[in-house]
Design an enzyme around this catalytic site. Structure first.
Site, PDB file in Angstrom:
ATOM      1  N   VAL A  26     -20.433  95.867  25.618  1.00 41.74           N
ATOM      2  CA  VAL A  26     -19.654  95.290  26.721  1.00 41.74           C
ATOM      3  C   VAL A  26     -20.408  94.123  27.335  1.00 41.74           C
ATOM      4  O   VAL A  26     -19.864  93.033  27.558  1.00 41.74           O
ATOM      5  CB  VAL A  26     -19.334  96.354  27.795  1.00 41.74           C
ATOM      6  CG1 VAL A  26     -18.668  95.696  29.006  1.00 41.74           C
ATOM      7  CG2 VAL A  26     -18.433  97.432  27.220  1.00 41.74           C
ATOM      8  N   PRO A  46     -32.481  99.890  29.969  1.00 43.38           N
ATOM      9  CA  PRO A  46     -33.687 100.193  29.187  1.00 43.38           C
ATOM     10  C   PRO A  46     -33.612  99.630  27.770  1.00 43.38           C
ATOM     11  O   PRO A  46     -34.644  99.409  27.131  1.00 43.38           O
ATOM     12  CB  PRO A  46     -33.735 101.720  29.180  1.00 43.38           C
ATOM     13  CG  PRO A  46     -32.329 102.155  29.437  1.00 43.38           C
ATOM     14  CD  PRO A  46     -31.720 101.111  30.312  1.00 43.38           C
ATOM     15  N   ASP A 200       0.536  57.344   8.896  1.00 40.47           N
ATOM     16  CA  ASP A 200       0.468  57.048   7.473  1.00 40.47           C
ATOM     17  C   ASP A 200       1.434  57.946   6.721  1.00 40.47           C
ATOM     18  O   ASP A 200       1.777  59.041   7.180  1.00 40.47           O
ATOM     19  CB  ASP A 200      -0.945  57.297   6.929  1.00 40.47           C
ATOM     20  CG  ASP A 200      -1.892  56.148   7.237  1.00 40.47           C
ATOM     21  OD1 ASP A 200      -1.400  55.080   7.631  1.00 40.47           O
ATOM     22  OD2 ASP A 200      -3.112  56.328   7.074  1.00 40.47           O
ATOM     23  N   LYS A 222       5.775  50.738   7.029  1.00 43.77           N
ATOM     24  CA  LYS A 222       6.914  49.840   7.219  1.00 43.77           C
ATOM     25  C   LYS A 222       6.638  48.735   8.229  1.00 43.77           C
ATOM     26  O   LYS A 222       7.539  47.980   8.586  1.00 43.77           O
ATOM     27  CB  LYS A 222       8.137  50.660   7.653  1.00 43.77           C
ATOM     28  CG  LYS A 222       8.622  51.613   6.573  1.00 43.77           C
ATOM     29  CD  LYS A 222       9.874  52.375   7.009  1.00 43.77           C
ATOM     30  CE  LYS A 222      10.345  53.303   5.902  1.00 43.77           C
ATOM     31  NZ  LYS A 222      11.550  54.070   6.298  1.00 43.77           N
ATOM     32  N   GLY A 254      -5.911  63.258   5.690  1.00 41.57           N
ATOM     33  CA  GLY A 254      -7.298  63.632   5.436  1.00 41.57           C
ATOM     34  C   GLY A 254      -8.182  63.387   6.633  1.00 41.57           C
ATOM     35  O   GLY A 254      -7.847  63.727   7.769  1.00 41.57           O
ATOM     36  N   ASP A 255      -9.340  62.783   6.388  1.00 39.36           N
ATOM     37  CA  ASP A 255     -10.271  62.403   7.449  1.00 39.36           C
ATOM     38  C   ASP A 255     -10.205  60.894   7.628  1.00 39.36           C
ATOM     39  O   ASP A 255     -10.133  60.160   6.633  1.00 39.36           O
ATOM     40  CB  ASP A 255     -11.693  62.831   7.080  1.00 39.36           C
ATOM     41  CG  ASP A 255     -12.691  62.467   8.173  1.00 39.36           C
ATOM     42  OD1 ASP A 255     -12.888  63.289   9.076  1.00 39.36           O
ATOM     43  OD2 ASP A 255     -13.254  61.357   8.105  1.00 39.36           O
ATOM     44  N   GLY A 366      -1.349  68.165  -2.948  1.00 44.60           N
ATOM     45  CA  GLY A 366      -2.120  69.344  -2.586  1.00 44.60           C
ATOM     46  C   GLY A 366      -1.840  69.871  -1.197  1.00 44.60           C
ATOM     47  O   GLY A 366      -1.672  69.102  -0.248  1.00 44.60           O
TER      48      GLY A 366
END
Length: 410
Positions: A26, A46, A200, A222, A254-255, A366
């Site tokens: 806890v 203790p 994108d 576009k 993605g990144d 993917g």
């Protein structure tokens, strides 16, 4: 007391004495929040779990290695009683009552003067949930409500309007490989709060349908531009909308910094004096192979992996890739944007020493519902792409890891 609901309040415990009795599970769960609140914590026990002991070793709490004694709650503002000794718990609870110290009891909530709510946090907001009916308390139900609210705030499905002026600027958000569930929590929240989204085509498109009607969504593909002016036009659009005082999200697949030209956008915004927040995303170079059952590294098979852009062929004078060196590596090679150049890439790798029988996997679309995997070798991949009609976007994995997963073959 049980006939009335608890009164919710936020305790400001910074620098104030808090006593915790008991060093078990806890305490281990509750101490981090008390530490984060800046409380002056005294643990009386203790024994303690290894995690609690580590908190004492680092000076985050003061540990008195003994059992409870009368007077331990003197000058305390708040107490957490969580020992395994019922008699000690009762005595400590009575001391708390005498000294008007708000007291939580893990063994008997009905005898406590305070209850610990189920809490969660999201961007400066603390969500605390208490069951109002003491006779029907269900901690699991309370925690489930907490989780639902926090998750909604984090992923943007629960949006509270801002009544104070928001700071305009741009958030450069990596949307992940395509599955909308794979965007980061922070990215999804910023998307839900945006006034303008410039997206994108490889970003998580399904998320755009969830945006409120007032949000302006601009398809980056576009935006009018000449062939070599695409990035400048996108930069201009980001700057224009941000200067209008709007909250802008640049949603990328993605990144943002893995072949995403994200730094070019950051630099353009910095030159224009516009603040920019970068939110990293899950790169398709790792996530897409993983979704197809391919680990980019595996013990005894590959100790390294290399990610390379295949958007220009190895014999193109614009190529910055040292293909002969890549051919000599024994690990995994992940090629992005290389479907139409894979024939030349395979020829070059073989010419510089990579075995023609090296396994190759092409994972198209993917992590989306349209995902499919096509296997080949360096010797056969060019023909396989033609006969199987493999189209971009596809991640290409080259190396022995292709055959690691169950049920795979070259």
């Amino acid at each position: 007391m049980a006939e009335h609901p608890a009164y919710p309040v936020g305790l400001r415990l910074s620098g104030r004495r808090v006593v915790v009795l008991g060093g078990g599970q806890v305490a281990q769960r509750r101490l981090p929040a008390l530490i984060a609140a800046g409380a002056d914590i005294v643990l009386v026990s203790p024994e303690a779990t290894p995690s609690v002991e580590a908190m004492a070793d680092t000076g985050e709490i003061t540990w008195l290695r003994r059992g409870y004694e009368d007077g331990d709650l003197a000058d305390a503002w708040y107490a957490l009683i969580a020992t395994s000794d019922p008699e000690a718990n009762t005595r400590a609870s009575a001391e708390a009552e005498r000294n008007r110290v708000w007291c939580v009891r893990s063994d008997d909530a009905d005898r406590a003067t305070a209850w610990t709510p189920a809490t969660g946090h999201s961007e400066g907001v603390t969500v605390a949930v208490l069951t109002t009916d003491a006779r029907g308390r269900d901690p699991r139900h309370t925690a489930a409500i907490r989780d639902a609210v926090v998750e909604g705030l984090r992923d943007g499905t629960l949006v509270a309007p801002h009544h104070r002026t928001r700071t305009s600027g741009v958030a450069l958000v990596g949307g992940g490989p395509g599955d909308p569930d794979l965007i980061t929590v922070r990215g999804r929240r910023l998307l839900a709060e945006a006034d303008v989204v410039i997206a994108d085509r490889l970003g998580p498109r399904d998320l755009l349908a969830e945006l409120p009607p007032h949000v302006e969504v601009i398809d980056a593909a576009k935006i009018p531009y000449g062939r070599y002016m695409a990035q400048e036009a996108i930069n201009d659009a980001l700057i224009e909308h941000a200067k209008q005082g709007k909250s802008v999200v640049r949603l990328k697949g993605g990144d943002p910094f893995v072949f995403g030209r994200g730094m070019e956008e950051v630099q353009a915004l910095a030159e224009a004096g516009i603040p920019c927040t970068v939110v990293p995303g899950i790169s398709s170079s790792i996530s897409v192979p993983g979704a197809a059952g391919i680990p980019v590294t595996h013990r005894g098979v590959a100790h390294e992996f290399t990610v390379v852009s295949g958007h220009v062929a190895p014999d193109d004078e614009r190529s910055l890739v040292d293909w002969p060196s890549l051919a000599r590596l024994t690990g995994t090679l992940v090629v992005l944007m290389g479907v139409d150049k894979i024939g030349k890439i395979a020829e070059t790798l073989v010419a510089h020493g990579r075995s023609p029988g090296t396994p190759v996997a092409l994972v198209q679309e993917g992590t989306t519902a349209a995902q499919r995997r096509v296997d080949a070798t360096l010797a056969t991949v060019a023909e396989t792409v033609r006969t199987e009609d493999v189209k971009p976007p596809a991640v290409i994995v080259i190396g022995e890891v292709v055959q690691v997963g169950p049920g795979t073959s070259a």
